[in-house]
Design a protein around this motif. Sequence first.
Motif, short mmCIF file in Angstrom:
data_model
loop_
_atom_site.label_atom_id
_atom_site.label_comp_id
_atom_site.label_asym_id
_atom_site.label_seq_id
_atom_site.Cartn_x
_atom_site.Cartn_y
_atom_site.Cartn_z
N GLU A 80 -13.59 27.84 21.06
CA GLU A 80 -14.83 27.15 20.73
C GLU A 80 -15.16 27.28 19.25
OE1 GLU A 80 -17.63 28.86 23.42
OE2 GLU A 80 -17.37 27.27 24.93
N LYS A 81 -14.94 28.47 18.71
CA LYS A 81 -15.18 28.69 17.29
C LYS A 81 -14.25 27.84 16.44
CE LYS A 81 -15.30 32.32 13.77
NZ LYS A 81 -15.08 33.77 13.48
N ARG A 82 -12.98 27.76 16.83
CA ARG A 82 -12.01 26.96 16.08
C ARG A 82 -12.37 25.48 16.09
NH1 ARG A 82 -7.33 23.95 16.42
NH2 ARG A 82 -7.63 23.70 18.67
N LEU A 83 -12.75 24.97 17.26
CA LEU A 83 -13.13 23.56 17.37
C LEU A 83 -14.38 23.25 16.57
CD1 LEU A 83 -12.43 23.01 21.19
CD2 LEU A 83 -11.06 22.21 19.27
N GLN A 84 -15.33 24.16 16.55
CA GLN A 84 -16.55 23.96 15.76
C GLN A 84 -16.24 23.94 14.27
OE1 GLN A 84 -19.44 23.20 17.09
NE2 GLN A 84 -20.40 22.98 15.06
N GLU A 85 -15.31 24.75 13.85
CA GLU A 85 -14.90 24.76 12.44
C GLU A 85 -14.24 23.44 12.05
OE1 GLU A 85 -12.42 28.16 12.12
OE2 GLU A 85 -14.09 29.59 11.94
N LEU A 86 -13.43 22.91 12.94
CA LEU A 86 -12.80 21.61 12.67
C LEU A 86 -13.84 20.51 12.57
CD1 LEU A 86 -9.66 21.71 15.03
CD2 LEU A 86 -9.68 21.87 12.54
N LYS A 87 -14.82 20.55 13.44
CA LYS A 87 -15.87 19.54 13.41
C LYS A 87 -16.65 19.61 12.10
CE LYS A 87 -17.94 18.75 17.26
NZ LYS A 87 -18.83 18.85 18.46
N LYS A 125 -15.58 20.83 9.26
CA LYS A 125 -14.68 20.42 8.18
C LYS A 125 -14.63 18.90 8.06
CE LYS A 125 -9.90 20.92 6.59
NZ LYS A 125 -8.56 21.46 6.92
N HIS A 126 -14.64 18.22 9.21
CA HIS A 126 -14.63 16.76 9.19
C HIS A 126 -15.90 16.21 8.54
CE1 HIS A 126 -14.11 12.61 10.49
NE2 HIS A 126 -15.30 12.67 11.07
N ARG A 127 -17.00 16.86 8.77
CA ARG A 127 -18.28 16.38 8.23
C ARG A 127 -18.38 16.58 6.72
NH1 ARG A 127 -22.29 18.90 12.90
NH2 ARG A 127 -21.80 17.35 14.54
N GLN A 128 -17.59 17.47 6.16
CA GLN A 128 -17.66 17.75 4.72
C GLN A 128 -16.80 16.74 3.96
OE1 GLN A 128 -19.86 19.99 3.70
NE2 GLN A 128 -20.28 20.41 5.87
N HIS A 129 -17.20 15.49 4.01
CA HIS A 129 -16.46 14.44 3.29
C HIS A 129 -17.34 13.86 2.18
CE1 HIS A 129 -18.96 11.56 5.44
NE2 HIS A 129 -18.61 12.14 6.59
N PRO A 130 -16.73 13.20 1.22
CA PRO A 130 -17.52 12.58 0.14
C PRO A 130 -18.49 11.54 0.69
CG PRO A 130 -15.18 12.63 -0.41
CD PRO A 130 -15.29 13.02 1.03
N LYS A 131 -19.46 11.22 -0.12
CA LYS A 131 -20.46 10.22 0.27
C LYS A 131 -19.78 8.87 0.44
CE LYS A 131 -24.63 7.87 -1.35
NZ LYS A 131 -25.61 7.74 -2.47
N VAL A 132 -20.18 8.18 1.49
CA VAL A 132 -19.62 6.85 1.79
C VAL A 132 -20.62 5.79 1.34
CG1 VAL A 132 -18.82 5.30 3.61
CG2 VAL A 132 -18.32 7.75 3.75
N ASN A 133 -20.15 4.86 0.52
CA ASN A 133 -21.02 3.77 0.07
C ASN A 133 -21.29 2.80 1.20
OD1 ASN A 133 -21.16 4.55 -2.75
ND2 ASN A 133 -19.03 3.87 -2.93
N ALA A 134 -22.47 2.24 1.21
CA ALA A 134 -22.83 1.25 2.23
C ALA A 134 -21.92 0.03 2.09
CB ALA A 134 -24.29 0.85 2.08
N PRO A 135 -21.31 -0.43 3.17
CA PRO A 135 -20.43 -1.59 3.09
C PRO A 135 -21.17 -2.83 2.59
CG PRO A 135 -20.90 -1.02 5.37
CD PRO A 135 -21.43 0.09 4.54
N GLY A 136 -20.55 -3.54 1.68
CA GLY A 136 -21.16 -4.75 1.13
C GLY A 136 -22.08 -4.50 -0.03
N SER A 137 -22.30 -3.24 -0.41
CA SER A 137 -23.18 -2.93 -1.54
C SER A 137 -22.40 -3.06 -2.85
CB SER A 137 -23.72 -1.51 -1.41
OG SER A 137 -22.67 -0.56 -1.51
N VAL A 138 -23.12 -3.12 -3.97
CA VAL A 138 -22.47 -3.26 -5.26
C VAL A 138 -21.58 -2.06 -5.55
CG1 VAL A 138 -24.42 -2.22 -6.52
CG2 VAL A 138 -22.83 -3.76 -7.71
N ALA A 139 -22.01 -0.85 -5.15
CA ALA A 139 -21.19 0.34 -5.38
C ALA A 139 -19.88 0.27 -4.61
CB ALA A 139 -21.98 1.60 -4.98
#
Length: 450
Positions: free
Chosen positions: A201-208, A210-224
């Motif tokens: 359970e601890k290992r799976l929570q760590e993986l989850k 880790k997945h959440r620690q991603h760069p900011k995602v720009n809104a699709p269709g925005s100028v950025a």
Amino acid sequence: MLRMNLKPAWLLLLFISTAVWSVPIDRNDAEQDQKQEAQEENMDTGLYYDRYLREVIEVLETDPHFREKLQTANTEDIKNGRLSKELDLVGHHVRTRLDELKRQEVSRLRMLLKAKLDSANTQSLQMDHASLLKQFEHLDPHNQNTFEAKDLELLISTATKDLENYDAERHEEFKRYEMLKEHERREYLKGLDQEKREKEEKRLQELKEKHRQHPKVNAPGSVAQLREVWEETDGLDPKEFNPKTFFKLHDTNEDGVLDEQELEALFTKELEKVYDPKNEEDDMMEMEEERLRMREHVIKNVDLNKDRLVSLEEFLKSTEKKEFSNPKEWETLDAKPLYTEEELQRFEAELRDKEEELKRKAETLRQEQELLMERGKALEAQKREYQQAVLEMSQRQKEQQEAGNGQPPAGPNGQLQFQPQTHKPEEIKAPAEAQNNLPAEPPQNLPMHT
């Protein structure tokens, strides 16, 4: 989750682009030929009656009058059935071919229906007859031999509805996929002892996490988001970003619109920030669901006439909106749960019911297998008896043949038969002569001498 090959998903594009492609082109232009082949290949709608739909369009496009109407038609003309009324004006050869196509489609669906019913009866399953009959919605049920205006109207309306509901069905399918993953995770943990379960359970929570620690995602269709594509994918100076040039660069088939696949291709850079196929914590099925959500977001905010295509005019208007420069922060799939605990429990109950049904079927098959094995043994015993009888009969025939060569004949039960012999006269004479040489008996009643 199965991903259907849904290409330009609006019926208007199917009609108009078919007509445009049929314009004579220079066959020496290899590049143009390749573009045409790629366009035709990409036109598969993913509908179970796609071939019938395509063939009807191709036949209608051969009629000059209907071809002209196709080129001037708009979305409303098609959706409200106005275009189907033009069917009465097409040539006789076109109507004849359409009649033939409809009869073929009816025959195909009848065979499909019969196969499903036979399969259900064989496996003792209950069939959803409403679902089966729904497969005939694109045909006029009251006329199975000729193609009329009603058929064209039903074909258009059914295809439009099915394509509009396609995304909703995909979302539901993905939701079930996520619930199945969670169910399997819980079942796996149940099989571990307490120490191993806590560790896993601890290992799976760590993986989850880790997945959440991603760069900011720009809104699709925005100028950025578009500038990022302009710079990293197109290799152009972000300071020289030009919406009109951007549109033409990414209208890969040069048909004047951005279809769903062309839009989805724009989000690859954003998705790479969140998903990496090399990472255990990243699920590529979730990546495709994220791509679908991004495309839907753009279609919702940019597609003004709701034809699921983005024209240059619509695209340029979207760049003038406030949301283009200052969009809301984009929330990825991991931002909130896709289902409730109650939904998961219902899903697990459904899985248990299906598992019990499979067990019952397996037991029925096992019993049938045992019965077949017993019958097989009985047949094998009969076979051995038959072989023994044939062997005995062959042996008797052999003995009869030997008896015919000097041996006493055999009786009905195989016993030998002896026949009385007839003697020659000379063979009888010898005993008679021998009898004459015997001493004669004394005469009877002779007088006695004194």
